[in-house]
Design a protein around this motif. Sequence first.
Motif, PDB file in Angstrom:
ATOM      1  N   ASP A  59       0.838  -1.191   0.000  1.00  0.00           N
ATOM      2  CA  ASP A  59       0.000   0.000   0.000  1.00  0.00           C
ATOM      3  C   ASP A  59       0.876   1.245   0.000  1.00  0.00           C
ATOM      4  O   ASP A  59       2.030   1.207   0.440  1.00  0.00           O
ATOM      5  N   VAL A  60       0.307   2.329  -0.478  1.00  0.00           N
ATOM      6  CA  VAL A  60       0.979   3.629  -0.454  1.00  0.00           C
ATOM      7  C   VAL A  60       0.076   4.627   0.270  1.00  0.00           C
ATOM      8  O   VAL A  60      -1.140   4.474   0.297  1.00  0.00           O
ATOM      9  N   ASP A  61       0.706   5.619   0.840  1.00  0.00           N
ATOM     10  CA  ASP A  61      -0.021   6.695   1.513  1.00  0.00           C
ATOM     11  C   ASP A  61       0.518   7.997   0.945  1.00  0.00           C
ATOM     12  O   ASP A  61       1.627   8.414   1.275  1.00  0.00           O
ATOM     13  N   LYS A  62      -0.241   8.587   0.042  1.00  0.00           N
ATOM     14  CA  LYS A  62       0.180   9.810  -0.655  1.00  0.00           C
ATOM     15  C   LYS A  62      -0.843  10.919  -0.412  1.00  0.00           C
ATOM     16  O   LYS A  62      -1.663  11.234  -1.275  1.00  0.00           O
ATOM     17  N   PRO A  63      -0.815  11.550   0.773  1.00  0.00           N
ATOM     18  CA  PRO A  63      -1.786  12.611   1.046  1.00  0.00           C
ATOM     19  C   PRO A  63      -1.663  13.795   0.094  1.00  0.00           C
ATOM     20  O   PRO A  63      -2.644  14.478  -0.189  1.00  0.00           O
ATOM     21  N   GLU A  64      -0.465  13.996  -0.454  1.00  0.00           N
ATOM     22  CA  GLU A  64      -0.272  15.112  -1.385  1.00  0.00           C
ATOM     23  C   GLU A  64      -1.082  14.957  -2.663  1.00  0.00           C
ATOM     24  O   GLU A  64      -1.364  15.932  -3.355  1.00  0.00           O
ATOM     25  N   VAL A  65      -1.455  13.730  -3.000  1.00  0.00           N
ATOM     26  CA  VAL A  65      -2.320  13.506  -4.166  1.00  0.00           C
ATOM     27  C   VAL A  65      -3.677  12.943  -3.760  1.00  0.00           C
ATOM     28  O   VAL A  65      -4.479  12.549  -4.603  1.00  0.00           O
ATOM     29  N   GLY A  66      -3.915  12.885  -2.449  1.00  0.00           N
ATOM     30  CA  GLY A  66      -5.205  12.427  -1.949  1.00  0.00           C
ATOM     31  C   GLY A  66      -5.458  10.950  -2.139  1.00  0.00           C
ATOM     32  O   GLY A  66      -6.584  10.541  -2.407  1.00  0.00           O
ATOM     33  N   TYR A  67      -4.405  10.116  -1.990  1.00  0.00           N
ATOM     34  CA  TYR A  67      -4.579   8.682  -2.207  1.00  0.00           C
ATOM     35  C   TYR A  67      -3.949   7.886  -1.082  1.00  0.00           C
ATOM     36  O   TYR A  67      -2.820   8.145  -0.666  1.00  0.00           O
ATOM     37  N   GLN A  68      -4.694   6.890  -0.636  1.00  0.00           N
ATOM     38  CA  GLN A  68      -4.181   5.888   0.280  1.00  0.00           C
ATOM     39  C   GLN A  68      -4.783   4.566  -0.155  1.00  0.00           C
ATOM     40  O   GLN A  68      -6.008   4.440  -0.265  1.00  0.00           O
ATOM     41  N   GLY A  69      -3.942   3.585  -0.466  1.00  0.00           N
ATOM     42  CA  GLY A  69      -4.443   2.294  -0.913  1.00  0.00           C
ATOM     43  C   GLY A  69      -3.360   1.502  -1.608  1.00  0.00           C
ATOM     44  O   GLY A  69      -2.170   1.802  -1.487  1.00  0.00           O
ATOM     45  N   PRO A  70      -3.757   0.488  -2.365  1.00  0.00           N
ATOM     46  CA  PRO A  70      -2.770  -0.381  -3.017  1.00  0.00           C
ATOM     47  C   PRO A  70      -2.008   0.343  -4.126  1.00  0.00           C
ATOM     48  O   PRO A  70      -2.554   1.198  -4.818  1.00  0.00           O
ATOM     49  N   ARG A  71      -0.716  -0.018  -4.260  1.00  0.00           N
ATOM     50  CA  ARG A  71       0.113   0.555  -5.328  1.00  0.00           C
ATOM     51  C   ARG A  71      -0.413   0.137  -6.694  1.00  0.00           C
ATOM     52  O   ARG A  71      -0.508   0.927  -7.609  1.00  0.00           O
ATOM     53  N   PHE A  72      -0.761  -1.149  -6.855  1.00  0.00           N
ATOM     54  CA  PHE A  72      -1.335  -1.663  -8.091  1.00  0.00           C
ATOM     55  C   PHE A  72      -2.720  -2.197  -7.784  1.00  0.00           C
ATOM     56  O   PHE A  72      -2.923  -2.911  -6.802  1.00  0.00           O
ATOM     57  N   VAL A  73      -3.673  -1.869  -8.638  1.00  0.00           N
ATOM     58  CA  VAL A  73      -5.067  -2.257  -8.454  1.00  0.00           C
ATOM     59  C   VAL A  73      -5.461  -3.172  -9.604  1.00  0.00           C
ATOM     60  O   VAL A  73      -5.240  -2.831 -10.784  1.00  0.00           O
ATOM     61  N   ARG A  74      -6.029  -4.325  -9.268  1.00  0.00           N
ATOM     62  CA  ARG A  74      -6.433  -5.279 -10.314  1.00  0.00           C
ATOM     63  C   ARG A  74      -7.666  -4.744 -11.030  1.00  0.00           C
ATOM     64  O   ARG A  74      -8.620  -4.281 -10.403  1.00  0.00           O
ATOM     65  N   VAL A  75      -7.651  -4.833 -12.349  1.00  0.00           N
ATOM     66  CA  VAL A  75      -8.789  -4.416 -13.168  1.00  0.00           C
ATOM     67  C   VAL A  75      -9.757  -5.582 -13.241  1.00  0.00           C
ATOM     68  O   VAL A  75      -9.379  -6.694 -13.622  1.00  0.00           O
ATOM     69  N   GLN A  76     -10.980  -5.351 -12.855  1.00  0.00           N
ATOM     70  CA  GLN A  76     -11.994  -6.405 -12.902  1.00  0.00           C
ATOM     71  C   GLN A  76     -12.588  -6.454 -14.307  1.00  0.00           C
ATOM     72  O   GLN A  76     -13.074  -5.456 -14.793  1.00  0.00           O
ATOM     73  N   GLU A  77     -12.504  -7.605 -14.945  1.00  0.00           N
ATOM     74  CA  GLU A  77     -13.015  -7.749 -16.308  1.00  0.00           C
ATOM     75  C   GLU A  77     -14.177  -8.704 -16.340  1.00  0.00           C
ATOM     76  O   GLU A  77     -14.332  -9.557 -15.548  1.00  0.00           O
TER      77      GLU A  77
END
Length: 77
Positions: A59-77
């Motif tokens: 996970d990453v925590d990037k408050p400067e870009v308003g994101y907290q969550g997984p670095r890579f997110v699986r695309v649901q197909e």
Amino acid sequence: MQEPELGVYYHFKDPTKHYEVLGIAFHTETEEKMVLYKRLYEADIPEFFDRPIEMFMGDVDKPEVGYQGPRFVRVQE
């Protein structure tokens, strides 16, 4: 650490750029498991990457870009 499923992911910085996880590689010097993946955008220029599983699945925590969550997110197909 859990290994990623094979399939398509995006990096949190740009959900429009997709990557395909091809499998798990083993680094012979460090004995680390690495995620082997390729980019699916700009497909005319093949490019492959590897990252330690801990980094790929982390996970990453990037408050400067308003994101907290997984670095890579699986695309649901």
